[in-house]
Structures are given as C-alpha cells and as structure tokens.
Design a protein around this motif. Structure first.
Motif, PDB file in Angstrom:
ATOM      1  N   LEU A 252       0.841  -1.204   0.000  1.00  0.00           N
ATOM      2  CA  LEU A 252       0.000   0.000   0.000  1.00  0.00           C
ATOM      3  C   LEU A 252       0.877   1.255   0.000  1.00  0.00           C
ATOM      4  N   SER A 253       1.943   1.231   0.784  1.00  0.00           N
ATOM      5  CA  SER A 253       2.869   2.375   0.829  1.00  0.00           C
ATOM      6  C   SER A 253       3.514   2.584  -0.524  1.00  0.00           C
ATOM      7  N   ALA A 254       3.972   1.489  -1.136  1.00  0.00           N
ATOM      8  CA  ALA A 254       4.634   1.595  -2.445  1.00  0.00           C
ATOM      9  C   ALA A 254       3.651   2.130  -3.484  1.00  0.00           C
ATOM     10  N   ALA A 255       2.409   1.647  -3.456  1.00  0.00           N
ATOM     11  CA  ALA A 255       1.402   2.106  -4.432  1.00  0.00           C
ATOM     12  C   ALA A 255       1.094   3.586  -4.214  1.00  0.00           C
ATOM     13  N   SER A 256       1.037   3.994  -2.960  1.00  0.00           N
ATOM     14  CA  SER A 256       0.744   5.390  -2.648  1.00  0.00           C
ATOM     15  C   SER A 256       1.886   6.292  -3.121  1.00  0.00           C
ATOM     16  N   GLU A 257       3.124   5.838  -2.874  1.00  0.00           N
ATOM     17  CA  GLU A 257       4.278   6.641  -3.320  1.00  0.00           C
ATOM     18  C   GLU A 257       4.302   6.762  -4.834  1.00  0.00           C
TER      19      GLU A 257
END
Ligand code: KG4
Ligand code: ZN
Length: 340
Positions: A252-257
C-alpha cells in the motif's frame, strides 16, 4: 430515491433499504453452518440463501414501513461469487423487477466493497486507493471516480482472509478464523512473536502472495506436539498476523508513493482487524478511511449504495451472473452502458 439492495454472493445473505444516502434498514444473516465443514460449502450456501433472502427483504421493508411499490430501484450482486449463491439473489431481484416493474441493476461485489466507505463518509472525495482485503479477494485499486477502477496489484495466490482462515484451521480455530487469530494474537501482549517471512515479489506492480507464509506456518508446526502449540498459540498468531499486516502495509505504501495518492480506503472482512487498522493509520495518518466492521464484511447496504450511484449516473446494467467477473469487466460494462 428508494433502493433495495440484495447480496448473496458467498455465505452472507443480506438485504438493505436506502433512501438516497440514508440507510433505512439493513439485515445481514451469516451462515454459521459452514464452520462445521471448515469452509463455505456452495450447495449449502445456495439453499440457505433461498430460505433467507425473501424474509430479509420483507424485514427491511417492514422496518422502513414501506411497501414494495415504493421502491424506485433494485440492486443485486451478480459477480463475482459462488454461481448458485449469486443465482438466488439475481433470480429474486429479477422476480421483483418483473412482477412490480421496478428497474434493476447488477452490481460487481468488489465495486460494492469499494463503495461501502460512502455509507458513512458520503462526502469523501476522489481519487483514492482502495485496499480490498476479504476471504476471496486481496487487491489495490486506484479509484479515480465512481465506476473508474484500475487494479494496481492483487494476490497471485491466496487472499489475505483465506490465509487467516487456513492458518486458523491448522491451529484448531473454527471457520472463519480471522477474528479468533486476532484475539489470540492480542493475548500475546508484548511477548516476542514467532517470525514468519514477508513475501517479496519480483513481479512489477503491487501484487501480494500469502501461500508462502501459510506454508511457513505449516512447516513451523510440523513435529511440534499439541501442548507446545497450545502454549505458543498467541505468539504464533501474533507472528502470522504481523507478517500479513507488513505485506499489506508495504504494498500500500509503495502504491501510494508511486501514484502520489495518499487518501486510502480499506474494505473487506479483514479490514475489521484492529491491529491492521492501527498499522495503516500509523503509516498514513488522517488520510485513511475504514468502514465500520458491519460494512467491512459482506453486506447489502454497500450493494444498494453502488446501485444508487449507477441509477443516478445512468450506468444501470441488467444483472448477468458472472461468478469470476473481475472488476476490470465493470469498466467495460460502464462504457457499454447496457440497459435492459
Ligand atoms: O468480506 P468478507 O465478509 O467476505 C468475502 O467477501 O470474502 O470477508 C471474510 C473474511 C474471512 O476470511 C475472515 O476470516 C476475515 O474476513 N476476517 C478477519 C477478521 N474478521 C473477519 N480477518 C482478520 N481479522 C479479523 N478481525
Ligand atoms: Zn466480500
């Protein structure tokens, strides 16, 4: 606009009555009978839906003090799900549609989960990332508007909830085991958790994998006697749950970044998990939104809400049973804008 929503895609029979954004009444019947078989038995699910769908629809109408003729629109889950189970809800909705001449729209179950957040946060704005974590699905969608869903990543094997349920079976919990594992993990308190691996995939995008973690738990339990497992259940559950949460938060963090979108919506049964909620909130802060637990697990209010939007935006489509219909299909159907 009065909408009657019907959901029968798996092991929850549910009906809900909405007056625009207001929930007038909703009923959810969870088919506990499957726990004795360790998973959902499709034929039993269909029969239970047959018994319950009529009384539940009747009940929401009674609670809303309303007759069938007052309904402006029907919304029913038609994909994805168990074929026989879907068929019960679709046939019931079509029956009302034909008898009372009320328009009906089919709804993709995943679209329902994505839209569930608007039941309690009606003015939430787009775009956002939607993490759907349930017994059958685990995926991240970029949601640009109602009806515009782009899948950024999904599980390549087990769904997160499925992993909870399968590990639960190994540890002697009854199906579905997500809540029991969470409770057992909470009992561990500050005790050191057993360490299990977090999958790192080489595929591009933001996919998930939970089958390796499931095997790691099985291997850990191999050769351990009953007494050892009973004495260490709390730290095993804590370790397993930590690994699932890490994997979800990492992707989720990677997708958000990558997308630059920090507004996050989490939906599906696993989103009931309190430790997961804390972990996602501590990563994203006030830009993360969860439905209440009642609207995380399968429910007809989310289907009615998606139906309301389809009716208002003239995106109605006649129900068509599609047991494996992914959300990508919904995008095509929207451009087709099919009406009966
Ligand atoms: O969304 P849902 O009701 O049905 C599907 O569409 O699959 O999700 C059910 C899943 C089950 O796998 C269940 O074990 C899991 O949600 N679940 C949880 C928790 N409560 C339900 N998983 C982890 N922690 C929980 N507290
Ligand atoms: Zn679901």
């Amino acid at each position: 606009m009065i909408i009657l929503g019907i959901e029968t895609s798996c092991d929850e029979t549910s009906a809900a009555l909405l007056d625009d954004e207001t929930i007038i009444a909703d009923e959810i019947y969870t088919q506990d009978i499957h726990s004795r078989y360790g998973g959902v038995v499709p034929e039993i699910a269909s029969r239970a839906h047959l018994q319950k769908v009529g009384p539940l629809c009747r009940s929401v109408l009674d609670k809303g003090n309303m007759s069938v003729d007052k309904i402006d629109h029907l919304a029913v889950t038609d994909s994805p799900g168990l074929a026989g189970a879907l068929l019960v809800g679709i046939s019931y909705a079509q029956g009302i549609h034909i008898r009372h001449k009320i328009p009906v729209t089919g709804i993709n179950h995943l679209e329902g989960h994505i839209q569930s957040i608007f039941l309690e946060h009606p003015s939430l704005s787009y775009p956002f990332l939607s993490l759907i974590i349930s017994g059958g699905h685990t995926a991240i969608y970029r949601v640009d508007d109602f009806g515009s869903y782009y899948c950024l990543g999904e599980t390549i094997d087990d769904a997160a909830g499925e992993a909870f349920d399968k590990v639960g079976t190994m540890l002697g919990f009854s199906y579905p085991a997500g809540r029991s594992i969470e409770q057992e993990a909470n009992r561990a308190g500050e005790k050191k958790a057993v360490r299990f691996p977090v999958a790192r995939l080489s595929t591009p995008g933001f996919d998930f994998s939970f089958s390796g973690l499931k095997t790691a738990v099985r291997n850990y339990l191999k050769g351990k006697d009953h007494e050892f497992i009973e004495n260490h259940k709390d730290v095993i559950c804590k370790g397993f749950q930590d690994a699932v949460i890490k994997s979800l938060v990492n992707q989720l963090s990677a997708a958000s970044e990558q997308t630059g979108i920090s507004r996050i919506v989490v939906a599906g049964g696993v989103a009931c998990n309190g430790t997961l909620r804390k972990a996602i909130i501590s990563r994203f802060g006030s830009t993360v939104f969860f439905p209440s637990p009642r609207f995380c697990t399968d429910n007809a209010a989310m289907i009615a809400r998606a139906g309301l939007m389809r009716a208002k935006r003239n995106m109605v489509r006649y129900p068509r049973m599609a047991p494996s219909g992914g959300i990508g299909k919904v995008i095509q159907e929207i451009s087709g804008n099919s009406k009966e």
